[in-house]
Write a protein that holds these residues in place. Structure first.
Motif, PDB file in Angstrom:
ATOM      1  N   ILE A 191       0.869  -1.179   0.000  1.00 24.55           N
ATOM      2  CA  ILE A 191       0.000   0.000   0.000  1.00 24.55           C
ATOM      3  C   ILE A 191       0.907   1.230   0.000  1.00 24.55           C
ATOM      4  N   LEU A 192       0.739   2.078  -1.015  1.00 21.65           N
ATOM      5  CA  LEU A 192       1.615   3.235  -1.183  1.00 21.65           C
ATOM      6  C   LEU A 192       0.954   4.551  -0.777  1.00 21.65           C
ATOM      7  N   ILE A 193      -0.351   4.663  -0.968  1.00 19.76           N
ATOM      8  CA  ILE A 193      -1.109   5.848  -0.572  1.00 19.76           C
ATOM      9  C   ILE A 193      -2.375   5.346   0.115  1.00 19.76           C
ATOM     10  N   ASP A 194      -2.693   5.922   1.272  1.00 17.77           N
ATOM     11  CA  ASP A 194      -3.816   5.415   2.052  1.00 17.77           C
ATOM     12  C   ASP A 194      -4.553   6.568   2.724  1.00 17.77           C
ATOM     13  N   THR A 195      -5.792   6.804   2.295  1.00 14.52           N
ATOM     14  CA  THR A 195      -6.701   7.722   2.980  1.00 14.52           C
ATOM     15  C   THR A 195      -7.980   6.930   3.239  1.00 14.52           C
ATOM     16  N   PRO A 196      -8.873   7.413   4.065  1.00  9.81           N
ATOM     17  CA  PRO A 196     -10.096   6.642   4.318  1.00  9.81           C
ATOM     18  C   PRO A 196     -10.919   6.338   3.061  1.00  9.81           C
ATOM     19  N   GLU A 197     -10.932   7.260   2.089  1.00  3.75           N
ATOM     20  CA  GLU A 197     -11.761   7.083   0.895  1.00  3.75           C
ATOM     21  C   GLU A 197     -11.005   6.559  -0.322  1.00  3.75           C
ATOM     22  N   GLN A 198      -9.668   6.667  -0.333  1.00  3.07           N
ATOM     23  CA  GLN A 198      -8.901   6.217  -1.492  1.00  3.07           C
ATOM     24  C   GLN A 198      -7.619   5.538  -1.037  1.00  3.07           C
ATOM     25  N   VAL A 199      -7.238   4.560  -1.846  1.00  2.62           N
ATOM     26  CA  VAL A 199      -5.988   3.853  -1.574  1.00  2.62           C
ATOM     27  C   VAL A 199      -5.340   3.509  -2.908  1.00  2.62           C
ATOM     28  N   PHE A 200      -4.023   3.495  -2.908  1.00  2.00           N
ATOM     29  CA  PHE A 200      -3.279   3.090  -4.094  1.00  2.00           C
ATOM     30  C   PHE A 200      -2.260   2.057  -3.650  1.00  2.00           C
ATOM     31  N   GLY A 201      -2.214   0.949  -4.369  1.00  2.00           N
ATOM     32  CA  GLY A 201      -1.274  -0.095  -4.013  1.00  2.00           C
ATOM     33  C   GLY A 201      -0.773  -0.840  -5.223  1.00  2.00           C
ATOM     34  N   GLU A 202       0.253  -1.639  -4.982  1.00  2.50           N
ATOM     35  CA  GLU A 202       0.795  -2.531  -5.996  1.00  2.50           C
ATOM     36  C   GLU A 202       0.705  -3.952  -5.466  1.00  2.50           C
ATOM     37  N   TYR A 203       0.463  -4.896  -6.371  1.00  2.82           N
ATOM     38  CA  TYR A 203       0.344  -6.295  -5.992  1.00  2.82           C
ATOM     39  C   TYR A 203       0.661  -7.153  -7.196  1.00  2.82           C
ATOM     40  N   GLU A 204       1.103  -8.381  -6.917  1.00  2.00           N
ATOM     41  CA  GLU A 204       1.606  -9.256  -7.970  1.00  2.00           C
ATOM     42  C   GLU A 204       0.768 -10.513  -8.129  1.00  2.00           C
ATOM     43  N   VAL A 205       0.903 -11.090  -9.311  1.00  2.00           N
ATOM     44  CA  VAL A 205       0.320 -12.390  -9.633  1.00  2.00           C
ATOM     45  C   VAL A 205       1.396 -13.193 -10.361  1.00  2.00           C
ATOM     46  N   GLU A 206       1.469 -14.469 -10.054  1.00  2.00           N
ATOM     47  CA  GLU A 206       2.321 -15.396 -10.810  1.00  2.00           C
ATOM     48  C   GLU A 206       1.596 -16.735 -10.827  1.00  2.00           C
ATOM     49  N   ALA A 207       1.058 -17.088 -11.999  1.00  3.09           N
ATOM     50  CA  ALA A 207       0.248 -18.308 -12.099  1.00  3.09           C
ATOM     51  C   ALA A 207       0.297 -18.859 -13.525  1.00  3.09           C
ATOM     52  N   LEU A 208       0.120 -20.140 -13.632  1.00  2.00           N
ATOM     53  CA  LEU A 208       0.105 -20.829 -14.919  1.00  2.00           C
ATOM     54  C   LEU A 208      -1.178 -20.526 -15.682  1.00  2.00           C
ATOM     55  N   VAL A 209      -1.023 -20.282 -16.993  1.00  4.01           N
ATOM     56  CA  VAL A 209      -2.162 -20.167 -17.902  1.00  4.01           C
ATOM     57  C   VAL A 209      -2.250 -21.518 -18.615  1.00  4.01           C
ATOM     58  N   PRO A 210      -3.163 -22.409 -18.204  1.00  4.16           N
ATOM     59  CA  PRO A 210      -3.193 -23.761 -18.755  1.00  4.16           C
ATOM     60  C   PRO A 210      -3.335 -23.822 -20.280  1.00  4.16           C
ATOM     61  N   SER A 211      -4.072 -22.911 -20.876  1.00  2.00           N
ATOM     62  CA  SER A 211      -4.297 -22.974 -22.321  1.00  2.00           C
ATOM     63  C   SER A 211      -3.030 -22.717 -23.134  1.00  2.00           C
ATOM     64  N   THR A 212      -2.056 -22.012 -22.540  1.00  2.00           N
ATOM     65  CA  THR A 212      -0.810 -21.732 -23.265  1.00  2.00           C
ATOM     66  C   THR A 212       0.389 -22.431 -22.648  1.00  2.00           C
ATOM     67  N   GLY A 213       0.245 -22.896 -21.418  1.00  2.00           N
ATOM     68  CA  GLY A 213       1.368 -23.507 -20.719  1.00  2.00           C
ATOM     69  C   GLY A 213       2.384 -22.483 -20.225  1.00  2.00           C
ATOM     70  N   LYS A 214       2.037 -21.200 -20.300  1.00  2.00           N
ATOM     71  CA  LYS A 214       2.950 -20.134 -19.896  1.00  2.00           C
ATOM     72  C   LYS A 214       2.579 -19.599 -18.511  1.00  2.00           C
ATOM     73  N   ILE A 215       3.560 -18.973 -17.889  1.00  2.00           N
ATOM     74  CA  ILE A 215       3.341 -18.353 -16.584  1.00  2.00           C
ATOM     75  C   ILE A 215       2.912 -16.909 -16.791  1.00  2.00           C
ATOM     76  N   TYR A 216       1.816 -16.548 -16.161  1.00  6.08           N
ATOM     77  CA  TYR A 216       1.352 -15.166 -16.149  1.00  6.08           C
ATOM     78  C   TYR A 216       1.978 -14.506 -14.938  1.00  6.08           C
ATOM     79  N   LYS A 217       2.970 -13.664 -15.188  1.00  4.82           N
ATOM     80  CA  LYS A 217       3.671 -12.957 -14.112  1.00  4.82           C
ATOM     81  C   LYS A 217       3.393 -11.477 -14.314  1.00  4.82           C
ATOM     82  N   GLN A 218       2.792 -10.864 -13.298  1.00  6.68           N
ATOM     83  CA  GLN A 218       2.282  -9.519 -13.485  1.00  6.68           C
ATOM     84  C   GLN A 218       2.386  -8.694 -12.208  1.00  6.68           C
TER      85      GLN A 218
END
Length: 131
Positions: free
Chosen positions: A72-99
């Protein structure tokens, strides 16, 4: 009443349960991914029922999709800004979705009014393409 940061953390933690994640949104709440236009016609969803369907569709494509490394990079009661990651297999392509996602959430009345997420569209395209 939930703050914006609490809502974002609840959403990220419940992403594998589309109904629970969608229930965090206001009746007119929006999940928006404006930078995905190059990957297809659907760049977002409005309202809990449509958001639930959107998340379920994502999980059908990436069954192990889940968020991690939340910052969480910016945090107020009504708004927040953050970064978060995903790393998971996409079965249809056999590739890793890293984001790395960047998300801005606007809260209203203890519900998500807007969650706008940005991501690396090139990484997404590579993970979901057959070539």
């Amino acid at each position: 009443m939930n703050t914006a940061a609490e809502l974002l953390n609840q959403y990220l933690a419940s992403i594998r349960d589309p109904k629970a994640a969608a229930a965090l949104f206001a009746d007119d709440g929006v999940l928006e991914l404006p930078y995905l236009a190059s990957l297809g016609p659907t760049t977002g969803a409005r309202g809990p029922a449509v958001i639930e369907k959107f998340i379920a569709g994502l999980l059908n494509k990436v069954p192990e999709f889940s968020f991690k490394n939340v910052s969480i990079l910016i945090d107020t009661p009504e708004q927040v800004f953050g970064e978060y990651e995903v790393e998971a297999l996409v079965p249809s392509t056999g590739k890793i979705y890293k984001q790395m996602y960047a998300g801005r959430l606007v809260a209203d009345g203890g519900k998500i009014k807007l969650l706008r997420e940005s991501l690396d569209t090139v990484a997404a395209q590579k993970a979901f393409s057959q070539s």
